[in-house]
Design an enzyme around this catalytic site. Sequence first.
Site, PDB file in Angstrom:
ATOM      1  N   GLY A   1      25.646 -10.565 -44.474  1.00 38.84           N
ATOM      2  CA  GLY A   1      25.391  -9.493 -44.062  1.00 38.84           C
ATOM      3  C   GLY A   1      24.520  -9.315 -43.028  1.00 38.84           C
TER       4      GLY A   1
ATOM      5  N   CYS B   1      47.427  -0.454 -22.738  1.00 39.45           N
ATOM      6  CA  CYS B   1      47.101   0.848 -22.223  1.00 39.45           C
ATOM      7  C   CYS B   1      46.229   1.829 -23.024  1.00 39.45           C
ATOM      8  CB  CYS B   1      48.658   0.937 -22.493  1.00 39.45           C
ATOM      9  SG  CYS B   1      49.760   0.339 -21.268  1.00 39.45           S
TER      10      CYS B   1
HETATM   11  N1  LLP Z   1      30.914 -10.674 -48.393  1.00 40.21           N
HETATM   12  C1  LLP Z   1      31.741  -9.385 -47.759  1.00 40.21           C
HETATM   13  C2  LLP Z   1      31.881  -8.745 -49.603  1.00 40.21           C
HETATM   14  C3  LLP Z   1      31.909  -8.784 -47.600  1.00 40.21           C
HETATM   15  O1  LLP Z   1      32.674  -7.541 -47.205  1.00 40.21           O
HETATM   16  C4  LLP Z   1      31.466  -9.047 -45.644  1.00 40.21           C
HETATM   17  C5  LLP Z   1      31.746  -8.340 -44.353  1.00 40.21           C
HETATM   18  C6  LLP Z   1      30.440 -10.856 -45.492  1.00 40.21           C
HETATM   19  C7  LLP Z   1      30.624 -10.799 -46.925  1.00 40.21           C
HETATM   20  C8  LLP Z   1      30.388 -11.470 -44.461  1.00 40.21           C
HETATM   21  O2  LLP Z   1      29.578 -10.556 -44.003  1.00 40.21           O
HETATM   22  P1  LLP Z   1      29.129 -10.861 -42.788  1.00 40.21           P
HETATM   23  O3  LLP Z   1      27.859 -11.925 -43.166  1.00 40.21           O
HETATM   24  O4  LLP Z   1      29.690 -11.119 -41.854  1.00 40.21           O
HETATM   25  O5  LLP Z   1      28.338  -9.687 -41.906  1.00 40.21           O
HETATM   26  N2  LLP Z   1      34.840  -6.617 -38.808  1.00 40.21           N
HETATM   27  C9  LLP Z   1      33.110  -5.194 -38.198  1.00 40.21           C
HETATM   28  C10 LLP Z   1      32.587  -6.431 -40.035  1.00 40.21           C
HETATM   29  C11 LLP Z   1      33.328  -6.170 -40.607  1.00 40.21           C
HETATM   30  C12 LLP Z   1      32.466  -6.868 -42.207  1.00 40.21           C
HETATM   31  C13 LLP Z   1      32.922  -7.358 -42.973  1.00 40.21           C
HETATM   32  N3  LLP Z   1      32.577  -7.401 -44.433  1.00 40.21           N
HETATM   33  C14 LLP Z   1      32.373  -6.197 -37.236  1.00 40.21           C
HETATM   34  O6  LLP Z   1      32.977  -6.923 -36.336  1.00 40.21           O
HETATM   35  O7  LLP Z   1      30.986  -6.193 -36.925  1.00 40.21           O
END
Ligand code: LLP
Length: 421
Positions: free
Chosen positions: A239, A342
């Site tokens: 996160g 499109c």
């Molecule tokens: N752990 C879990 C259980 C998760 O669901 C996620 C991301 C992470 C770790 C990694 O999170 P990060 O460190 O990358 O913030 N598609 C969206 C982001 C979706 C995140 C989903 N879960 C975007 O492009 O911003």
Amino acid sequence: MDYFRYVDNELWCEDVPVTKIAGDVGTPFYLYSCRTIERHFNVFDQAFADVPHMICFSSKSNSNIAILKVLIRQGGGVDIVSGGELYRALQAGVDPHKVVYSGVGKREDEIKFAIEKEILMFNVESSQEIEVINACAGQVGKKARIALRVNPDVDPMTHPHISTGLKENKFGIDINRSLDEYRRAQQLDNIDIIGVDCHIGSQITEISPFLDALDRLKKLIDLLREENINISYLDLGGGLGITYDEETPPHPTEYATALIKRAGNIDCTFILEPGRVIIGNAGILVSQVLYTKDSDGKNFIVVDAGMNDLIRPSLYESYHQVQPVIQNESPVITADVVGPICESGDFIAKKRSMPQLKRGDLLAVMSAGAYGFTMASNYNSRPRVAEVLIQDDRYYVIRKRETYEDIIRGEEIPEFLKEKE
Ligand code: LLP
């Protein structure tokens, strides 16, 4: 800190000019810097050096097996959300004892696959799932290690689509019900409880939501230990945000220091599941200008990458810097950078100051390493783009550009539609 920089007005990645790769592999393509990935991982890992910890890279952010291998070689584990991601992680050579598996909708075949491979733990997201994992483990003949993914009901103050730790979100088990769920799980024959998990959202730019979640998990761990439920892993998910535009997220060291301090003598191995903070700014998407046009005073730069290649701007109105690969001094205009799909929602950037560009000029869409290729599709029957990894002065195509044959692979014509001989 990344290894993309301008040398004499030309964008380089590590020791290679981006134009050189574009000439060789064509556009569009994702380009990743190995040195940047390693640096980001090591800074993050080092930040937790004072406590027992495991960094499980979140493969949903980027699951190319070469990228996973770079991180695994640095000592990383992998956070997965599907059987497909487990398969990739294993292909990349991960130690299964460094794999954690979250997700609200794990299928039985995926669960069994993970139990057979003896992953470290499932982060379980519902009481039904606990039962299913217990049954699957019985069938496989091995115990399944689990943590419950609790929903701590904290506001991560990020985009609603990527916020996961609020009661209204579908993720995890309500923290207020979790003690009862742990008690029930404790009774099951094929379940080994080893941890507590949460993941509150993504692109979080403040420390306080992480600390609020940690406080709630700590209380839960105390209660569990009072009942002799063994907790040796504390998984705080991923996160941590990055700078796309003018965001000022905490540095990983600041984040880790605050978490470690707040955790006190919790006597757990920390698990972190960073994705974006490792790979986001280690990758760019390189695209080519196809056309420029203006309609009634509004300027459009039509490029050869679309929302099927990078969906973040369309889906979340996310900001990505867009820069010419070769800078020029021409007068600046305000333009939308749009793709060939499109749909009016197919844009990379809106209302940006851009120099005058012409057909064939290259543009770099920055900070595209996370949730770029992994969210790409074949919409409009567009072959998915190539991925390239740079290490020092060499580059490697780590995924070939798809061909037209690739995009119809697996499709079949039923007998009744076949031409009669
Ligand atoms: N752990 C879990 C259980 C998760 O669901 C996620 C991301 C992470 C770790 C990694 O999170 P990060 O460190 O990358 O913030 N598609 C969206 C982001 C979706 C995140 C989903 N879960 C975007 O492009 O911003």
